[in-house]
Design a protein around this motif. Structure first.
Motif, PDB file in Angstrom:
ATOM      1  N   SER A  12      44.358 -25.656 -35.983  1.00 42.60           N
ATOM      2  CA  SER A  12      45.376 -25.054 -35.120  1.00 42.60           C
ATOM      3  C   SER A  12      45.468 -25.804 -33.795  1.00 42.60           C
ATOM      4  CB  SER A  12      45.119 -23.559 -34.900  1.00 42.60           C
ATOM      5  OG  SER A  12      43.936 -23.362 -34.182  1.00 42.60           O
ATOM      6  N   GLN A  13      44.281 -26.244 -33.266  1.00 42.19           N
ATOM      7  CA  GLN A  13      44.292 -27.034 -32.036  1.00 42.19           C
ATOM      8  C   GLN A  13      45.013 -28.383 -32.289  1.00 42.19           C
ATOM      9  OE1 GLN A  13      40.283 -27.450 -30.687  1.00 42.19           O
ATOM     10  NE2 GLN A  13      40.189 -25.367 -29.830  1.00 42.19           N
ATOM     11  N   ASP A  14      44.750 -28.953 -33.477  1.00 46.02           N
ATOM     12  CA  ASP A  14      45.404 -30.217 -33.834  1.00 46.02           C
ATOM     13  C   ASP A  14      46.910 -30.018 -33.888  1.00 46.02           C
ATOM     14  OD1 ASP A  14      45.424 -32.998 -34.754  1.00 46.02           O
ATOM     15  OD2 ASP A  14      45.954 -32.153 -36.714  1.00 46.02           O
ATOM     16  N   LYS A  15      47.352 -28.920 -34.503  1.00 48.48           N
ATOM     17  CA  LYS A  15      48.779 -28.643 -34.587  1.00 48.48           C
ATOM     18  C   LYS A  15      49.362 -28.392 -33.208  1.00 48.48           C
ATOM     19  CE  LYS A  15      48.816 -26.788 -39.246  1.00 48.48           C
ATOM     20  NZ  LYS A  15      48.981 -25.615 -40.063  1.00 48.48           N
ATOM     21  N   LEU A  16      48.600 -27.679 -32.371  1.00 51.60           N
ATOM     22  CA  LEU A  16      49.046 -27.389 -31.013  1.00 51.60           C
ATOM     23  C   LEU A  16      49.199 -28.682 -30.233  1.00 51.60           C
ATOM     24  CD1 LEU A  16      49.659 -25.244 -28.813  1.00 51.60           C
ATOM     25  CD2 LEU A  16      47.232 -25.319 -28.238  1.00 51.60           C
ATOM     26  N   ILE A  17      48.166 -29.548 -30.347  1.00 57.49           N
ATOM     27  CA  ILE A  17      48.218 -30.839 -29.641  1.00 57.49           C
ATOM     28  C   ILE A  17      49.392 -31.657 -30.166  1.00 57.49           C
ATOM     29  CG2 ILE A  17      47.015 -33.054 -29.352  1.00 57.49           C
ATOM     30  CD1 ILE A  17      44.386 -31.448 -29.255  1.00 57.49           C
ATOM     31  N   ALA A  18      49.576 -31.658 -31.501  1.00 55.87           N
ATOM     32  CA  ALA A  18      50.675 -32.415 -32.111  1.00 55.87           C
ATOM     33  C   ALA A  18      52.014 -31.877 -31.620  1.00 55.87           C
ATOM     34  CB  ALA A  18      50.596 -32.350 -33.630  1.00 55.87           C
ATOM     35  N   SER A  19      52.149 -30.582 -31.524  1.00 53.65           N
ATOM     36  CA  SER A  19      53.426 -30.008 -31.069  1.00 53.65           C
ATOM     37  C   SER A  19      53.640 -30.302 -29.592  1.00 53.65           C
ATOM     38  CB  SER A  19      53.472 -28.500 -31.348  1.00 53.65           C
ATOM     39  OG  SER A  19      52.558 -27.822 -30.514  1.00 53.65           O
ATOM     40  N   LYS A  20      52.544 -30.253 -28.791  1.00 53.91           N
ATOM     41  CA  LYS A  20      52.660 -30.578 -27.366  1.00 53.91           C
ATOM     42  C   LYS A  20      53.063 -32.059 -27.216  1.00 53.91           C
ATOM     43  CE  LYS A  20      50.591 -26.933 -25.163  1.00 53.91           C
ATOM     44  NZ  LYS A  20      51.288 -26.170 -24.229  1.00 53.91           N
ATOM     45  N   LEU A  21      52.405 -32.938 -28.019  1.00 54.54           N
ATOM     46  CA  LEU A  21      52.742 -34.361 -27.977  1.00 54.54           C
ATOM     47  C   LEU A  21      54.191 -34.583 -28.398  1.00 54.54           C
ATOM     48  CD1 LEU A  21      49.554 -36.160 -29.340  1.00 54.54           C
ATOM     49  CD2 LEU A  21      50.481 -36.289 -27.052  1.00 54.54           C
ATOM     50  N   THR A  22      54.611 -33.888 -29.414  1.00 57.79           N
ATOM     51  CA  THR A  22      55.984 -34.025 -29.883  1.00 57.79           C
ATOM     52  C   THR A  22      56.948 -33.569 -28.796  1.00 57.79           C
ATOM     53  OG1 THR A  22      55.277 -33.634 -32.155  1.00 57.79           O
ATOM     54  CG2 THR A  22      57.599 -33.372 -31.699  1.00 57.79           C
ATOM     55  N   ALA A  23      56.644 -32.485 -28.144  1.00 69.87           N
ATOM     56  CA  ALA A  23      57.503 -31.990 -27.070  1.00 69.87           C
ATOM     57  C   ALA A  23      57.516 -32.989 -25.917  1.00 69.87           C
ATOM     58  CB  ALA A  23      57.021 -30.617 -26.598  1.00 69.87           C
ATOM     59  N   PHE A  24      56.319 -33.512 -25.584  1.00 77.98           N
ATOM     60  CA  PHE A  24      56.226 -34.490 -24.504  1.00 77.98           C
ATOM     61  C   PHE A  24      57.018 -35.750 -24.846  1.00 77.98           C
ATOM     62  CE2 PHE A  24      53.948 -38.036 -22.416  1.00 77.98           C
ATOM     63  CZ  PHE A  24      54.170 -37.668 -21.102  1.00 77.98           C
ATOM     64  N   ARG A  25      56.889 -36.187 -26.107  1.00 80.44           N
ATOM     65  CA  ARG A  25      57.625 -37.378 -26.556  1.00 80.44           C
ATOM     66  C   ARG A  25      59.128 -37.136 -26.487  1.00 80.44           C
ATOM     67  NH1 ARG A  25      56.395 -40.385 -31.651  1.00 80.44           N
ATOM     68  NH2 ARG A  25      57.690 -41.844 -30.553  1.00 80.44           N
ATOM     69  N   LYS A  26      59.547 -35.919 -26.810  1.00 77.80           N
ATOM     70  CA  LYS A  26      60.974 -35.602 -26.737  1.00 77.80           C
ATOM     71  C   LYS A  26      61.457 -35.669 -25.300  1.00 77.80           C
ATOM     72  CE  LYS A  26      61.507 -32.773 -30.867  1.00 77.80           C
ATOM     73  NZ  LYS A  26      61.754 -31.457 -31.396  1.00 77.80           N
ATOM     74  N   GLU A  27      60.625 -35.150 -24.374  1.00 73.93           N
ATOM     75  CA  GLU A  27      60.992 -35.204 -22.960  1.00 73.93           C
ATOM     76  C   GLU A  27      61.036 -36.648 -22.467  1.00 73.93           C
ATOM     77  OE1 GLU A  27      58.606 -32.706 -20.424  1.00 73.93           O
ATOM     78  OE2 GLU A  27      58.781 -31.022 -21.816  1.00 73.93           O
ATOM     79  N   VAL A  28      60.003 -37.402 -22.853  1.00 68.84           N
ATOM     80  CA  VAL A  28      59.954 -38.809 -22.454  1.00 68.84           C
ATOM     81  C   VAL A  28      61.143 -39.555 -23.049  1.00 68.84           C
ATOM     82  CG1 VAL A  28      58.654 -40.978 -22.768  1.00 68.84           C
ATOM     83  CG2 VAL A  28      57.460 -38.885 -22.067  1.00 68.84           C
ATOM     84  N   LYS A  29      61.452 -39.230 -24.290  1.00 66.77           N
ATOM     85  CA  LYS A  29      62.584 -39.876 -24.960  1.00 66.77           C
ATOM     86  C   LYS A  29      63.879 -39.548 -24.242  1.00 66.77           C
ATOM     87  CE  LYS A  29      64.727 -41.624 -28.689  1.00 66.77           C
ATOM     88  NZ  LYS A  29      65.403 -42.828 -28.355  1.00 66.77           N
ATOM     89  N   SER A  30      64.076 -38.344 -23.845  1.00 63.41           N
ATOM     90  CA  SER A  30      65.309 -37.972 -23.151  1.00 63.41           C
ATOM     91  C   SER A  30      65.383 -38.652 -21.785  1.00 63.41           C
ATOM     92  CB  SER A  30      65.454 -36.454 -23.029  1.00 63.41           C
ATOM     93  OG  SER A  30      64.494 -35.938 -22.134  1.00 63.41           O
ATOM     94  N   VAL A  31      64.248 -38.736 -21.080  1.00 71.85           N
ATOM     95  CA  VAL A  31      64.219 -39.417 -19.783  1.00 71.85           C
ATOM     96  C   VAL A  31      64.483 -40.914 -19.998  1.00 71.85           C
ATOM     97  CG1 VAL A  31      62.745 -40.093 -17.840  1.00 71.85           C
ATOM     98  CG2 VAL A  31      62.741 -37.723 -18.646  1.00 71.85           C
ATOM     99  N   THR A  32      63.840 -41.433 -21.025  1.00 71.25           N
ATOM    100  CA  THR A  32      64.042 -42.853 -21.340  1.00 71.25           C
ATOM    101  C   THR A  32      65.503 -43.115 -21.676  1.00 71.25           C
ATOM    102  OG1 THR A  32      61.777 -43.018 -22.207  1.00 71.25           O
ATOM    103  CG2 THR A  32      63.321 -44.734 -22.869  1.00 71.25           C
TER     104      THR A  32
END
Length: 186
Positions: A12-32
């Motif tokens: 569950s922590q792995d999934k949480l981290i993966a979802s947080k990373l995915t969200a962060f990547r989406k934010e970074v992608k939008s900023v990029t």
């Protein structure tokens, strides 16, 4: 089942981290994407300017090449014209004007044509012209010598014919006198 609890907790922590990373990547992608959309028009404009500058430089280079080719062709044409003019003089050469032709050619040889890096072509042209002149001069000289020899032979023949005629006339006169003398004696 502490192990099961630990494993599920890790998953569950792995999934949480993966979802947080995915969200962060989406934010970074939008900023990029936003940064790219801001810089892209400027980049395209700059690239257009670079291409325009490169085209200007290429056109300048092509123009320099064209001018250089014209310069080279002009030099080669000057050498060719020089050679053709000399050949024309040589072809019209006779024994009577051979000295004048030689002087004219020498004047042209003394003119300092600006042949630059094609000086070797100019020297080769001069050598060919000189060789052609020498051949023609020899031919003209030989014809003149033959003409003089023919005139001498014609004079000698005329003299010999005149002497022969005089001898024949003398012999005829003597024969006539002998016949007359013999006729008188009989």
């Amino acid at each position: 089942t502490a192990l099961v609890k630990g494993r599920t907790s890790l998953e569950s922590q792995d999934k949480l981290i993966a979802s947080k990373l995915t969200a962060f990547r989406k934010e970074v992608k939008s900023v990029t994407d936003e940064l790219i959309s801001i810089t892209l028009p400027h980049e395209e404009k700059q690239q257009e300017e670079v291409k325009r500058f490169e085209q200007i430089k290429e056109n300048e280079c092509l123009e320099r090449e064209r001018i250089e080719n014209e310069r080279i062709e002009k030099i080669k044409s000057t050498i060719s014209d020089f050679e053709s003019m000399c050949y024309a003089l040589i072809s019209q050469m006779t024994f009577e004007n051979s000295k004048q032709t030689k002087e004219t050619l020498d004047k042209h040889f003394s003119i300092d044509y600006d042949a630059h890096e094609f000086d070797i072509l100019y020297q080769q042209a001069k050598t060919r012209v000189q060789s052609q002149f020498d051949l023609k001069h020899s031919e003209v000289q030989e014809k003149e010598n033959q003409r003089l020899e023919n005139e001498r032979l014609a004079r000698e023949k005329a003299e010999a014919d005149a002497k022969l005629k005089a001898i024949q006339d003398q012999q005829e006169k003597e024969r006539v006198e002998r016949e007359e003398k013999e006729r008188i004696e009989k």
